[in-house]
Design a protein around this motif. Structure first.
Motif, PDB file in Angstrom:
ATOM      1  N   LEU A 181      27.129  33.945  38.321  1.00  0.00           N
ATOM      2  CA  LEU A 181      26.737  35.144  39.056  1.00  0.00           C
ATOM      3  C   LEU A 181      27.906  36.097  39.218  1.00  0.00           C
ATOM      4  O   LEU A 181      27.837  37.038  40.009  1.00  0.00           O
ATOM      5  CB  LEU A 181      26.185  34.764  40.441  1.00  0.00           C
ATOM      6  N   GLY A 182      28.964  35.861  38.467  1.00  0.00           N
ATOM      7  CA  GLY A 182      30.193  36.607  38.679  1.00  0.00           C
ATOM      8  C   GLY A 182      30.322  37.853  37.830  1.00  0.00           C
ATOM      9  O   GLY A 182      29.401  38.294  37.154  1.00  0.00           O
ATOM     10  N   THR A 183      31.534  38.396  37.845  1.00  0.00           N
ATOM     11  CA  THR A 183      31.831  39.655  37.171  1.00  0.00           C
ATOM     12  C   THR A 183      32.619  39.403  35.886  1.00  0.00           C
ATOM     13  O   THR A 183      33.277  38.366  35.729  1.00  0.00           O
ATOM     14  CB  THR A 183      32.662  40.576  38.076  1.00  0.00           C
ATOM     15  N   ARG A 184      32.568  40.369  35.018  1.00  0.00           N
ATOM     16  CA  ARG A 184      33.366  40.291  33.785  1.00  0.00           C
ATOM     17  C   ARG A 184      34.873  40.293  34.071  1.00  0.00           C
ATOM     18  O   ARG A 184      35.621  39.519  33.465  1.00  0.00           O
ATOM     19  CB  ARG A 184      32.990  41.459  32.863  1.00  0.00           C
ATOM     20  N   PRO A 185      35.379  41.140  35.002  1.00  0.00           N
ATOM     21  CA  PRO A 185      36.819  41.101  35.281  1.00  0.00           C
ATOM     22  C   PRO A 185      37.296  39.740  35.797  1.00  0.00           C
ATOM     23  O   PRO A 185      38.400  39.315  35.458  1.00  0.00           O
ATOM     24  CB  PRO A 185      36.997  42.185  36.353  1.00  0.00           C
ATOM     25  N   SER A 186      36.476  39.053  36.600  1.00  0.00           N
ATOM     26  CA  SER A 186      36.880  37.715  37.068  1.00  0.00           C
ATOM     27  C   SER A 186      36.934  36.740  35.906  1.00  0.00           C
ATOM     28  O   SER A 186      37.836  35.891  35.815  1.00  0.00           O
ATOM     29  CB  SER A 186      35.905  37.208  38.131  1.00  0.00           C
ATOM     30  N   TYR A 187      35.959  36.837  35.000  1.00  0.00           N
ATOM     31  CA  TYR A 187      35.934  35.972  33.821  1.00  0.00           C
ATOM     32  C   TYR A 187      37.187  36.203  32.970  1.00  0.00           C
ATOM     33  O   TYR A 187      37.871  35.262  32.556  1.00  0.00           O
ATOM     34  CB  TYR A 187      34.665  36.271  33.019  1.00  0.00           C
ATOM     35  N   GLU A 188      37.526  37.471  32.741  1.00  0.00           N
ATOM     36  CA  GLU A 188      38.675  37.791  31.900  1.00  0.00           C
ATOM     37  C   GLU A 188      39.993  37.453  32.592  1.00  0.00           C
ATOM     38  O   GLU A 188      40.966  37.073  31.936  1.00  0.00           O
ATOM     39  CB  GLU A 188      38.626  39.262  31.511  1.00  0.00           C
ATOM     40  N   LEU A 189      40.029  37.585  33.922  1.00  0.00           N
ATOM     41  CA  LEU A 189      41.226  37.215  34.664  1.00  0.00           C
ATOM     42  C   LEU A 189      41.590  35.758  34.404  1.00  0.00           C
ATOM     43  O   LEU A 189      42.759  35.415  34.191  1.00  0.00           O
ATOM     44  CB  LEU A 189      40.981  37.436  36.163  1.00  0.00           C
ATOM     45  N   MET A 190      40.576  34.902  34.393  1.00  0.00           N
ATOM     46  CA  MET A 190      40.818  33.485  34.167  1.00  0.00           C
ATOM     47  C   MET A 190      41.156  33.188  32.700  1.00  0.00           C
ATOM     48  O   MET A 190      41.980  32.324  32.399  1.00  0.00           O
ATOM     49  CB  MET A 190      39.593  32.668  34.588  1.00  0.00           C
ATOM     50  N   GLN A 191      40.530  33.909  31.781  1.00  0.00           N
ATOM     51  CA  GLN A 191      40.785  33.665  30.370  1.00  0.00           C
ATOM     52  C   GLN A 191      42.183  34.105  29.956  1.00  0.00           C
ATOM     53  O   GLN A 191      42.738  33.610  28.971  1.00  0.00           O
ATOM     54  CB  GLN A 191      39.744  34.410  29.519  1.00  0.00           C
ATOM     55  N   ASP A 192      42.779  35.013  30.728  1.00  0.00           N
ATOM     56  CA  ASP A 192      44.036  35.646  30.326  1.00  0.00           C
ATOM     57  C   ASP A 192      45.254  35.088  31.051  1.00  0.00           C
ATOM     58  O   ASP A 192      46.382  35.453  30.737  1.00  0.00           O
ATOM     59  CB  ASP A 192      43.923  37.160  30.587  1.00  0.00           C
ATOM     60  N   CYS A 193      45.077  34.198  32.029  1.00  0.00           N
ATOM     61  CA  CYS A 193      46.204  33.808  32.878  1.00  0.00           C
ATOM     62  C   CYS A 193      46.994  32.646  32.280  1.00  0.00           C
ATOM     63  O   CYS A 193      46.488  31.881  31.452  1.00  0.00           O
ATOM     64  CB  CYS A 193      45.709  33.445  34.273  1.00  0.00           C
ATOM     65  N   ILE A 217      22.193  38.706  33.368  1.00  0.00           N
ATOM     66  CA  ILE A 217      23.090  38.350  32.271  1.00  0.00           C
ATOM     67  C   ILE A 217      24.395  37.767  32.802  1.00  0.00           C
ATOM     68  O   ILE A 217      25.053  38.374  33.638  1.00  0.00           O
ATOM     69  CB  ILE A 217      23.418  39.595  31.414  1.00  0.00           C
ATOM     70  N   PRO A 218      24.804  36.581  32.354  1.00  0.00           N
ATOM     71  CA  PRO A 218      26.090  36.030  32.791  1.00  0.00           C
ATOM     72  C   PRO A 218      27.241  36.858  32.231  1.00  0.00           C
ATOM     73  O   PRO A 218      27.096  37.553  31.215  1.00  0.00           O
ATOM     74  CB  PRO A 218      26.081  34.614  32.208  1.00  0.00           C
ATOM     75  N   PRO A 219      28.409  36.826  32.874  1.00  0.00           N
ATOM     76  CA  PRO A 219      29.504  37.718  32.489  1.00  0.00           C
ATOM     77  C   PRO A 219      30.062  37.449  31.102  1.00  0.00           C
ATOM     78  O   PRO A 219      30.710  38.310  30.519  1.00  0.00           O
ATOM     79  CB  PRO A 219      30.565  37.458  33.569  1.00  0.00           C
ATOM     80  N   HIS A 220      29.796  36.259  30.538  1.00  0.00           N
ATOM     81  CA  HIS A 220      30.357  35.903  29.245  1.00  0.00           C
ATOM     82  C   HIS A 220      29.294  35.945  28.140  1.00  0.00           C
ATOM     83  O   HIS A 220      29.542  35.479  27.031  1.00  0.00           O
ATOM     84  CB  HIS A 220      30.959  34.504  29.316  1.00  0.00           C
TER      85      HIS A 220
END
Length: 606
Positions: free
Chosen positions: A259-271, A550-553
């Motif tokens: 149920l989250g956002t795309r920026p949160s998804y990308e924040l985790m993928q990029d850290c 739609i899920p963020p990913h």
């Protein structure tokens, strides 16, 4: 003084001012005691024991005090269970007081006799006790209250009907007697100094830090903000921590997960470094790859530490005090290109939400309903969302600011707590407005009945505003989309289709107010009317079940598969609907502007 009188007295001494309950002869002794005690603590009558438990959970979540509920023996005690499990799984302090058949009938297969000690063994695993003699009090009540607070868990006290009527006699200064005392001192556990130093070394070594917070960080708002500034980090929020940090801070990327956002998804993928504060967010797939990031966790509960990710340092302590000890050892990082990208992507996400809300639907886009509310919310509102697609829009379209509070059934994800949550909130904060966003399935399950509870009590509230927004799409929508996306199955109408119910008319029939909204142009005026109402208000929004959560990913291959499943087996219509669905989704996915041509898949996924 009877045992029942003493139980109520001891609850008052623990500063319990409300008990959410439903009557039955298994607690007749307690009910009589309530009469003698001039209804102190106040008996709040729900329509059903499960709703009493949910109201107690809502009260506890929004007050910070333990929720207390009561029910009769047998079926009443059974009905409490779903609400009690909701409290247990979301770590909410809760005490249940339940009746039992007379001691002389126990073991005789008597009417309404249920083995409550066995039944409650799991939900009240931290403390569950049956009172069989008066001298067990006050110890049993004290331990139930103290354990609920200390372990943020559910406890239960079972009182047979005949014991309630016994004369109270306190424990004596004698062998095998257990005296007791009141109170729960405030304390804030802190990790050892060398553990804090180890955590600082991990965080200082990272170049791309991500922070994930949950409800356990709610009391550390200032410290989390300073932490993000020092580390140049973005902050994602688990759904139970949605109100732990305001969404108007540019580095707060919003909710994480399905149920989250795309920026949160990308924040985790990029850290390359992860810090989790006060959260047991369960979905590992939305966190960094297991060998991607060095990680630190802070949690007050040693039983919940080290979960979900291979953390290098696990700090057991209060979030606020632990961060206050940690911050002086952290080295300030420059707010470079990555921090700017986090803020830019977050701002862009809210633009995407606005565009998704603007997509035409039949008759109303549910995303528009919730998005239109965002700017109108009072800064002191208390929000609740029910489980289902309503939770998607709550998670993605409402921005927390000021002293707003919000919650839902986070871990149990049960249907039906939305309306009772805000009723419980109104008893915790009678001077604040409260608002629930619920699906029509949850409203039919129990929300309509609990409107009667609101009608019974709203005159006592300083601010009478309790708003229930029903997303009426005549579909059990979240399950419908899960069937399409995960099972490759079309909608199974016998299980999914719901009757259309005049929710607002029902509200008006019991002395409340409400309106049915069937056109997008009437959405904002309905919100204004509800927010200005002089009594609880129900808005029946006729929304489109075809708007996908739609899920963020998500990518278009997944979306196409879901579209094809809608009309599985009809090849001609499948092709037609797939193309129309794909075009619609491309409009809604990040990177598309409303009205643009669909473009390529790469543009839609950008």
């Amino acid at each position: 003084m009877k045992v029942a009188d003493y139980i109520l007295q001891r609850l008052r001494e623990w500063d319990v001012d409300h008990v959410f309950a439903y009557a039955g002869d298994g607690i007749n002794g307690l009910l009589a005691a309530w009469g003698r005690a001039e209804n102190k603590p106040k008996f709040i009558q729900a329509r059903h024991e499960e709703m009493a438990a949910f109201e107690a959970v809502g009260y506890a979540k929004f007050s910070g005090k333990a929720g207390v509920c009561a029910a009769t023996s047998g079926p009443g005690a059974i009905h409490l269970l779903n609400g009690l499990y909701d409290a247990k799984l979301d770590h909410v302090p809760m005490v249940a007081i339940v009746g039992q058949t007379n001691r002389t009938a126990m073991g005789g297969s008597y009417q309404q006799e249920v083995d409550l000690l066995s039944l409650y063994k799991d939900v009240a695993s931290d403390f569950c006790e049956m009172v069989t003699v008066p001298e067990q009090l006050p110890n049993v009540i004290d331990r139930a209250m103290r354990t609920a607070y200390a372990r943020r868990s559910v406890t239960a006290v079972i009182v047979p009907a005949d014991v309630q009527e016994l004369d109270y006699s306190p424990p004596a200064h004698a062998f095998k007697m257990v005296p007791s005392s009141l109170g729960m001192a405030q304390y804030a556990p802190l990790p050892a100094a060398d553990e804090i130093t180890r955590a600082a070394e991990v965080l200082n070594a990272g170049e791309k830090v991500a922070i994930l917070i949950g409800q356990g960080a709610r009391g550390a708002r200032a410290e989390v903000g300073e932490l993000a500034d020092v580390l140049g980090a973005g902050v994602a929020k688990a759904l139970l921590g949605k109100d732990a940090l305001p969404d108007d801070l540019p580095y707060v990327t919003g909710s994480i997960g399905l149920l989250g956002t795309r920026p949160s998804y990308e924040l985790m993928q990029d850290c390359d470094t992860l810090l989790v504060v006060g959260s047991s967010f369960p979905y590992t797939q939305f966190m960094p790859d297991l060998d991607q990031a060095r990680a630190v966790q802070i949690d007050i509960d040693p039983h919940m530490i080290g979960l979900r990710y291979p953390f290098e340092v696990n700090l057991v302590g209060d979030a606020k005090e632990t961060l206050k000890a940690l911050l002086p050892q952290l080295k300030r990082k420059k707010h470079g290109a990555r921090r700017k990208k986090i803020e830019k992507d977050t701002a862009r996400w809210w633009e995407v939400m606005e565009r998704r809300a603007a997509v035409e639907a039949d008759p109303i886009n549910p995303e528009y309903v919730v998005h239109a509310l965002d700017a109108l919310l009072p800064d002191d509102v208390i929000l609740a969302a029910d489980s289902g697609s309503a939770a998607n829009w709550y998670a993605r379209h409402l921005r927390m600011r000021g002293t707003m509070r919000g919650s839902l059934s986070g871990t149990l994800a049960t249907m039906g707590p939305g309306v009772p949550y805000v009723i419980g909130a109104k008893f915790a904060h009678p001077g604040r407005p409260a608002l629930a966003i619920v699906g029509d399935g949850a409203m039919q399950m129990n929300g309509m009945a609990e409107l009667i509870t609101a009608a019974k009590y709203w005159h006592e509230w300083e601010d009478p505003r309790l708003i229930v927004a029903v997303l009426n799409n005549q579909d059990l929508n979240q399950v419908t989309w899960e069937m399409r996306a995960m099972s490759g199955a079309p909608q199974f109408l016998p299980s999914q289709a719901l009757p259309d119910v005049p929710y607002a008319d029902f509200a008006r029939s019991i002395g409340l107010d409400g309106v049915r909204v069937e056109k997008p142009g009437d959405v904002e005026s309905a919100w204004h009317r509800a927010l200005g109402a002089d009594r609880p208000f129900v808005i029946d929004f006729r929304t489109d079940p075809a708007v996908p959560p739609i899920p963020p990913h998500a990518d278009l291959d997944q979306i196409e598969a879901a579209a094809a499943a809608i009309v599985k087996g009809d090849s001609d219509r499948t092709g037609m609907i797939r193309q129309g669905f794909k075009a619609k989704v491309q409009e809604m996915l990040p990177g598309r502007r409303h009205g643009d041509s669909p473009g390529t898949r790469g543009e839609a996924d950008s």
